[in-house]
Design a protein around this motif. Structure first.
Motif, mmCIF file in Angstrom:
data_model
loop_
_atom_site.group_PDB
_atom_site.id
_atom_site.type_symbol
_atom_site.label_atom_id
_atom_site.label_comp_id
_atom_site.label_asym_id
_atom_site.label_seq_id
_atom_site.Cartn_x
_atom_site.Cartn_y
_atom_site.Cartn_z
ATOM 1 N N LEU A 118 11.695 -5.024 6.349
ATOM 2 C CA LEU A 118 11.101 -6.123 5.400
ATOM 3 C C LEU A 118 11.982 -5.884 4.044
ATOM 4 O O LEU A 118 12.285 -6.840 3.348
ATOM 5 C CB LEU A 118 9.631 -5.478 4.894
ATOM 6 C CG LEU A 118 8.979 -6.300 3.901
ATOM 7 C CD1 LEU A 118 8.941 -7.641 4.244
ATOM 8 C CD2 LEU A 118 7.539 -5.686 3.452
ATOM 9 N N LEU B 289 14.911 -7.996 4.435
ATOM 10 C CA LEU B 289 14.595 -9.534 4.188
ATOM 11 C C LEU B 289 14.497 -9.875 2.795
ATOM 12 O O LEU B 289 14.730 -10.872 2.278
ATOM 13 C CB LEU B 289 13.473 -9.758 5.023
ATOM 14 C CG LEU B 289 13.513 -9.845 6.592
ATOM 15 C CD1 LEU B 289 12.282 -10.264 7.274
ATOM 16 C CD2 LEU B 289 14.317 -11.094 6.832
ATOM 17 N N ILE B 290 14.003 -9.018 1.839
ATOM 18 C CA ILE B 290 13.826 -9.072 0.644
ATOM 19 C C ILE B 290 15.202 -8.792 -0.163
ATOM 20 O O ILE B 290 15.518 -9.861 -0.930
ATOM 21 C CB ILE B 290 12.829 -8.214 -0.071
ATOM 22 C CG1 ILE B 290 11.336 -8.284 0.479
ATOM 23 C CG2 ILE B 290 12.742 -8.081 -1.519
ATOM 24 C CD1 ILE B 290 10.460 -7.404 0.199
ATOM 25 N N LYS C 71 9.857 -1.026 10.515
ATOM 26 C CA LYS C 71 9.212 -2.168 9.692
ATOM 27 C C LYS C 71 9.290 -2.397 8.443
ATOM 28 O O LYS C 71 9.838 -3.428 7.683
ATOM 29 C CB LYS C 71 7.708 -2.230 10.018
ATOM 30 C CG LYS C 71 7.389 -2.365 11.514
ATOM 31 C CD LYS C 71 5.698 -2.292 11.622
ATOM 32 C CE LYS C 71 5.191 -2.441 12.993
ATOM 33 N NZ LYS C 71 3.768 -2.128 13.207
ATOM 34 N N GLN C 72 9.336 -1.044 7.720
ATOM 35 C CA GLN C 72 9.356 -1.242 6.147
ATOM 36 C C GLN C 72 10.886 -1.513 5.731
ATOM 37 O O GLN C 72 11.073 -2.376 4.797
ATOM 38 C CB GLN C 72 9.071 0.127 5.610
ATOM 39 C CG GLN C 72 7.553 0.462 5.636
ATOM 40 C CD GLN C 72 7.077 1.733 5.553
ATOM 41 O OE1 GLN C 72 8.041 2.772 5.272
ATOM 42 N NE2 GLN C 72 5.527 1.943 5.186
ATOM 43 N N LEU D 125 10.499 -2.588 15.788
ATOM 44 C CA LEU D 125 9.796 -3.292 15.007
ATOM 45 C C LEU D 125 8.077 -3.474 15.205
ATOM 46 O O LEU D 125 7.379 -3.521 14.253
ATOM 47 C CB LEU D 125 10.393 -4.798 14.947
ATOM 48 C CG LEU D 125 11.565 -4.941 13.945
ATOM 49 C CD1 LEU D 125 12.247 -6.323 14.351
ATOM 50 C CD2 LEU D 125 11.551 -4.679 12.634
#
Length: 140
Positions: free
Chosen positions: A54, A57-58, A50-51, A43
């Motif tokens: 994310l 999480l979305i 990282k992408q 991370l």
């Protein structure tokens, strides 16, 4: 010289697993700390990880809306976990290749391309699962 057939060529593996204090909860604890270290490193340093983190999480709250049952939800989230796993493995392969042979090398390039193709296959599978779940939710 031929390898012995009495199992002694694997004796070192048996001895390692039988060392006192190297198994059980202590081993599980160390393994968990190694895992946390891997997550931190990935991370902190890898744009793709990282992408995709994310994206997870979305996608988590969206998955509760999109899934019509528990199995579909598990498929949606499982596909994203598989994607992260593939990306972490791809990163590990790339770093190992770079460590062993920092200069440009055709065989290393092919190895990295193969790992990248594996990630692409998981991306395609993830997209397929999410697309089918959306079709099932809104059009069927």
């Amino acid at each position: 010289m031929d390898a012995p057939t009495d199992g002694t060529e694997y004796k070192h593996l048996q001895e390692q697993s039988a060392l006192p204090g190297k198994g059980g909860l202590a081993r599980i604890g160390r393994a968990f700390l190694n895992t946390v270290g891997g997550f931190r490193e990935g991370l902190a340093t890898e744009a793709a990880i990282k992408q995709e983190a994310l994206l997870v999480l979305i996608a988590l709250p969206v998955s509760f809306f999109l899934a019509t049952n528990l199995w579909i939800w598990a498929a949606l989230m499982g596909s994203l976990m598989l994607l992260l796993a593939a990306e972490f493995l791809n990163t590990a392969i790339e770093r190992l290749c770079n460590h062993l042979h920092p200069e440009k090398h055709e065989a290393i390039k092919v190895t990295k391309d193969l790992a990248s193709a594996g990630v692409f296959c998981v991306i395609a599978l993830t997209a397929l699962i999410w697309l089918v779940a959306a079709i099932d939710r809104f059009w069927v």
